[in-house]
Every structure is written in structure tokens, then in C-alpha cells.
Design an enzyme around this catalytic site. Structure first.
Site, PDB file in Angstrom:
ATOM      1  N   HIS A 171       0.857  -1.189   0.000  1.00  0.00           N
ATOM      2  CA  HIS A 171       0.000   0.000   0.000  1.00  0.00           C
ATOM      3  C   HIS A 171       0.894   1.240   0.000  1.00  0.00           C
ATOM      4  CE1 HIS A 171      -3.376   2.514   0.251  1.00  0.00           C
ATOM      5  NE2 HIS A 171      -4.104   1.875   1.136  1.00  0.00           N
ATOM      6  N   HIS A 174      -2.660   6.872  -0.829  1.00  0.00           N
ATOM      7  CA  HIS A 174      -3.627   7.439   0.121  1.00  0.00           C
ATOM      8  C   HIS A 174      -3.003   8.054   1.371  1.00  0.00           C
ATOM      9  CE1 HIS A 174      -6.781   4.436  -1.657  1.00  0.00           C
ATOM     10  NE2 HIS A 174      -6.331   5.322  -2.531  1.00  0.00           N
ATOM     11  N   TYR A 176      -0.545   7.106   3.237  1.00  0.00           N
ATOM     12  CA  TYR A 176       0.017   6.205   4.251  1.00  0.00           C
ATOM     13  C   TYR A 176       1.546   6.254   4.177  1.00  0.00           C
ATOM     14  CZ  TYR A 176      -4.813   4.782   4.792  1.00  0.00           C
ATOM     15  OH  TYR A 176      -6.170   4.791   5.027  1.00  0.00           O
TER      16      TYR A 176
END
Length: 360
Positions: A171, A174, A176
Site C-alpha cells: 500500500h 492514500h 500512508y
């Protein structure tokens, strides 16, 4: 579709979506989650909800980790359920960085730099229960801690292989942790992981290369969101150039796919020029996600800008989304009741959506 050892039945993917339905204590995947993912196994590829790679990497309550043996055992139920129905499934490896709260992670959140912005995450409320709470101020990772974090990603990938996953998705989107290193507003470091574009993409590339070396590049993917601002409040003037330069490096790893998250939160429309530039430097599979319909999904596949289209919320209310696309069956809409059951709870709003009757 086939790439490396990954052969998929179709080009429809199920996008990663946090659902917060683990067993407590220990944030363990369970039989209910296995049923949920198994119901959706006709997707060409399922990407699970984000699985924190460590306790400090956790930013939302009741999300399923992948750093304890009990969690690995729990995930095995999920992979077995999907494989029993002929599906393929990747786990999304997640470190939220500063997008957390001490009551969730058990310690002060960490980031590229000690920069706090207004942000909310799903966590325990002071009056009891769960809801959206303001994040805690982060501290900057030390040079040694960066290496430990890379090692956590590698161990989580190895845990995923033990749990039976077909691969992992990092990931990097977004707002993060990986994204926090990539953007100027959240990365004010003066060491080799900050400053220039080469330095700000270094953490993402180090993580991806290390994980690919551990389990094989064809079992590794990464999600990015250069046109989305989330967990932040500033447009990065260099993020597009950085993304294209990083993609050229990722091409060398022969990854399973590169996943572009689009059209959510505070976002810009992705220009066609960027898609062309990305294709010029990245020739392996590309997945896109973000409010695509069947028609717009087929259109971007036809243009050659993507090889897979991921659908999120439509898969919540339509476990048989692939069949509904195939036979032109009307989709069950994502209404208020579905939104209310996004996070937490039990089977209601999770595994109780029926499949449509197929035409004879």
C-alpha cells in the site's frame, strides 16, 4: 490474463476495502471473513483489505494484521476459501505511518517526518464503541527504524506466503507511510530518504525491491495514488514526475502489476497524457481503481492504458459482480444501509447480500 506465474480468469479485480471485522483480541482474521472473500472469488483477483505489517503500522481498529502466527492461521481460512472456488487473492500490506492514534497502535505513530496534519481514523471513542477520531502527532523514523520497517514489510510478505496468498500488494497510496515518504509536504528529511525526488522515492523502491527479492517480483504489486490527496492538505508539485521516474525503476522488477487508485477523496482527474507517459515507461500490467463502471472499465482496457480494473463498493453489495457484468444484470446499489455497515459489525451488510439468479 497471464503474467509470470499469475494467471487470472478475467480482468475484474476486487479492490481492497477496510471492513474491520476481525476477532479480538489480536485482530485475527476469522471464518466470517473467509465466507465474505469466498463469496467474491469469481473476481479475476481479490486484493484484501489492508493488513498492518506491525502494531505501530496499524491505523484503524479491528483490521486484520499479518505479523503474528495467530493472524497467519486466520488468513489461511480466507485463502483456502477463495482457492476452493478457483479464485486468486493478494493481501495488501499496510503501514499507515502518521495516520493513526496511540489508542490504536499502542505507541506514538511514526512517519517520514514529525509533521501533523488534521486527519481522522476509525478508532475507540472516549465514551465507548468505535468511530472517527483525530490522529496523534507523529515522530520521525530514525535511519535504523527505516531499515527495521523495511524488514517488517519483508517478514509480512513471507507470512503471506505461509498463509497461502498468491501474492502481496504494497500500500503505497492514500497518504500512508510509503506515500508520506514520497511527498514534499510530509517528508522534510535531510538524509538519503528526503530532499530530492530520488531520495523521496527511495523508501518505496527499497521496500518493493526487498519484498520482491524475498518472494519473487511476480508475486508483488504496489498501489499508488499520485492524483489523490488523502491524509494531507497540499498538492505536491513533483509527485507526477516522481511517479513516472519511480515507475521506470519498478519496471525492472517485473512486478505482478502496478495499481493506480483514482477518483477518491480530494483528487484530480487523471490526464490522458499521464496514462500515455506511464505506459511508455511501465510495460507490465497496470490496474486502475476508482468509481469505474463496467463501461468505463472496458473503455480504459480497450485503450491499452490498463490491464485490470478493480471495483470496490460494487463488490460489497454484489458478491457476484463478474456474473452481473457478464449477463447484464442490474447491480444492487450501495445505499445508506451498506454505508452504515462499512466498518465493524457482523454478517449484516457483509455476507448477507445474495447473488442474482442467472438467465437460463
Amino acid at each position: 490474463m497471464a503474467h509470470g506465474d499469475l494467471s487470472l480468469a478475467n480482468r475484474v479485480a476486487m479492490a481492497p476495502m477496510t471492513r474491520s471485522r476481525t476477532d479480538q483480541p489480536g485482530d485475527r482474521p476469522n471464518a466470517l471473513m473467509a465466507e465474505y472473500y469466498g463469496q467474491r472469488a469469481t473476481a479475476g483477483l481479490i486484493i484484501t483489505e489492508g493488513a498492518p505489517i506491525s502494531a505501530v503500522g496499524r491505523g484503524y481498529s479491528m483490521t486484520p494484521g499479518i505479523y503474528t502466527q495467530a493472524q497467519i492461521v486466520g488468513w489461511r481460512q480466507v485463502t483456502d476459501a477463495v482457492h476452493a472456488k478457483g479464485g486468486k487473492i493478494f493481501v495488501q500490506l499496510w503501514h499507515v505511518g502518521r495516520r493513526s492514534h496511540v489508542s490504536i497502535s499502542g505507541e506514538q505513530p511514526v512517519s517520514a517526518s514529525a509533521i501533523k496534519v488534521f486527519d481522522q481514523v476509525y478508532g475507540p471513542l472516549p465514551e465507548g464503541g468505535f468511530g472517527m477520531i483525530e490522529t496523534s502527532a507523529p515522530r520521525a523514523l530514525s535511519s535504523d527504524e527505516i531499515q527495521y520497517t523495511i524488514a517488517d514489510f519483508v517478514q509480512a510478505a513471507k507470512n503471506a506466503m505461509e498463509a497461502g496468498f498468491d501474492g502481496v500488494e504494497l500500500h503505497g497510496a492514500h497518504g500512508y507511510l510509503i506515500d508520506q515518504f514520497m511527498r514534499e509536504s510530509s517528508n522534510q528529511r535531510t538524509d538519503e530518504y528526503g530532499g530530492s525526488r530520488d531520495n523521496r522515492m527511495r523508501f518505496m523502491l527499497d521496500v518493493t525491491r526487498s519484498v520482491a527479492a524475498a518472494i519473487g517480483g511476480d508475486k508483488v504489486a504496489i498501489r499508488i495514488s499520485p492524483f489523490v490527496i488523502e491524509g494531507d492538505n497540499q498538492v505536491d508539485p513533483e509527485i507526477i514526475e516522481l511517479t513516472l521516474e519511480a515507475a521506470a525503476e519498478l519496471q525492472k522488477l517485473n512486478l505482478a502489476y502496478l495499481h493506480l487508485s483514482e477518483n477518491i477523496s480530494n483528487c484530480q482527474e487523471v490526464p490522458e497524457q499521464f496514462r500515455q507517459q506511464l505506459r511508455a515507461v511501465y510495460r507490465n500490467p497496470i490496474m486502475v481503481a476508482g468509481k469505474y463502471t463496467q463501461e468505463s472499465g472496458e473503455a480504459i482496457l480497450a485503450k491499452g492504458y490498463a490491464d485490470l480494473v478493480a471495483y470496490g463498493q460494487p463488490f460489497i453489495t454484489n458478491p457476484d459482480l463478474v456474473s452481473r457484468f457478464k449477463y447484464g444484470i442490474e447491480l444492487t446499489p450501495v445505499g445508506y444501509d451498506a454505508h452504515a455497515a462499512f466498518y465493524g459489525g457482523g454478517a449484516e451488510g457483509y455476507t448477507d447480500y445474495p447473488a442474482a439468479e442467472l438467465p437460463k
